[in-house]
Scaffold this motif. Sequence first.
Motif, PDB file in Angstrom:
ATOM      1  N   UNK A 120      32.587  46.446  51.512  1.00 44.99           N
ATOM      2  CA  UNK A 120      31.996  45.155  51.150  1.00 44.99           C
ATOM      3  C   UNK A 120      31.391  45.172  49.751  1.00 44.99           C
ATOM      4  N   UNK A 121      30.694  46.251  49.395  1.00 40.62           N
ATOM      5  CA  UNK A 121      30.088  46.325  48.065  1.00 40.62           C
ATOM      6  C   UNK A 121      31.149  46.338  46.974  1.00 40.62           C
ATOM      7  N   UNK A 122      32.195  47.139  47.161  1.00 38.34           N
ATOM      8  CA  UNK A 122      33.283  47.171  46.173  1.00 38.34           C
ATOM      9  C   UNK A 122      33.971  45.815  46.071  1.00 38.34           C
ATOM     10  N   UNK A 123      34.129  45.154  47.198  1.00 33.93           N
ATOM     11  CA  UNK A 123      34.736  43.833  47.211  1.00 33.93           C
ATOM     12  C   UNK A 123      33.892  42.850  46.400  1.00 33.93           C
ATOM     13  N   UNK A 124      32.585  42.884  46.615  1.00 36.26           N
ATOM     14  CA  UNK A 124      31.666  42.021  45.859  1.00 36.26           C
ATOM     15  C   UNK A 124      31.722  42.362  44.374  1.00 36.26           C
ATOM     16  N   UNK A 125      31.712  43.654  44.049  1.00 36.06           N
ATOM     17  CA  UNK A 125      31.775  44.085  42.652  1.00 36.06           C
ATOM     18  C   UNK A 125      33.082  43.643  42.005  1.00 36.06           C
ATOM     19  N   UNK A 126      34.194  43.768  42.729  1.00 36.43           N
ATOM     20  CA  UNK A 126      35.480  43.323  42.193  1.00 36.43           C
ATOM     21  C   UNK A 126      35.497  41.812  41.949  1.00 36.43           C
ATOM     22  N   UNK A 127      34.818  41.056  42.789  1.00 38.38           N
ATOM     23  CA  UNK A 127      34.706  39.604  42.567  1.00 38.38           C
ATOM     24  C   UNK A 127      33.941  39.318  41.279  1.00 38.38           C
ATOM     25  N   UNK A 128      32.863  40.062  41.044  1.00 41.98           N
ATOM     26  CA  UNK A 128      32.074  39.863  39.823  1.00 41.98           C
ATOM     27  C   UNK A 128      32.858  40.242  38.572  1.00 41.98           C
TER      28      UNK A 128
END
Length: 187
Positions: A36-44
């Motif tokens: 989830x954190x990597x997914x959020x970071x990739x969105x940013x």
Amino acid sequence: MKRNPSIELCRLLACLIVIGVHTSLSAAVNEHSWDTFRLFLNCLLADGVAIFFMITGAFLFNNDYCRLLKKTLKHIIIPLIIFSIIGFYCFDWLFDKQPLSLHIAASKYIDTFRTLLSWQNPISHSVHLWYLYVYILVIFIYPLLKAFVDYLDADTNRTKIFLIGTFIFLIMNDILRIVSEHFPIIQ
């Protein structure tokens, strides 16, 4: 010309985002789940190039179209053509250890021309040039974009609606891209 600190901060942010997107870890943990954190970071990190295009837009419409075409031809199109010709004849030899030859099959010329007609980069090992093709397209459609900008500038509500719609589009684009990469069955 005096530099605008806000524009320079945006340019710095865009550079960091582009570096981040090219060095970030995949959000996929395995075929069926993601971090989830990597997914959020990739969105940013997904929209660094969009910031560069917004910076371009901040200065683009202060130019005369003929002057802009000449500048683009001199600084972008001619160097791109020279690089592409060198790449067409030499990159397979340099990077793929194929024999160097000026005798290229006619089918390769045809494939290259077809790829260019679809406004894609036909030169191997040069995927980074996609940005220049898009920039050239933006310059070519400048009159259409200028008319749209003038339309938006005529009413602040139009501008607000456009900005909100663009923001929603960028968020949806990020979400759909990530989902399609990690869950191709959903497509």
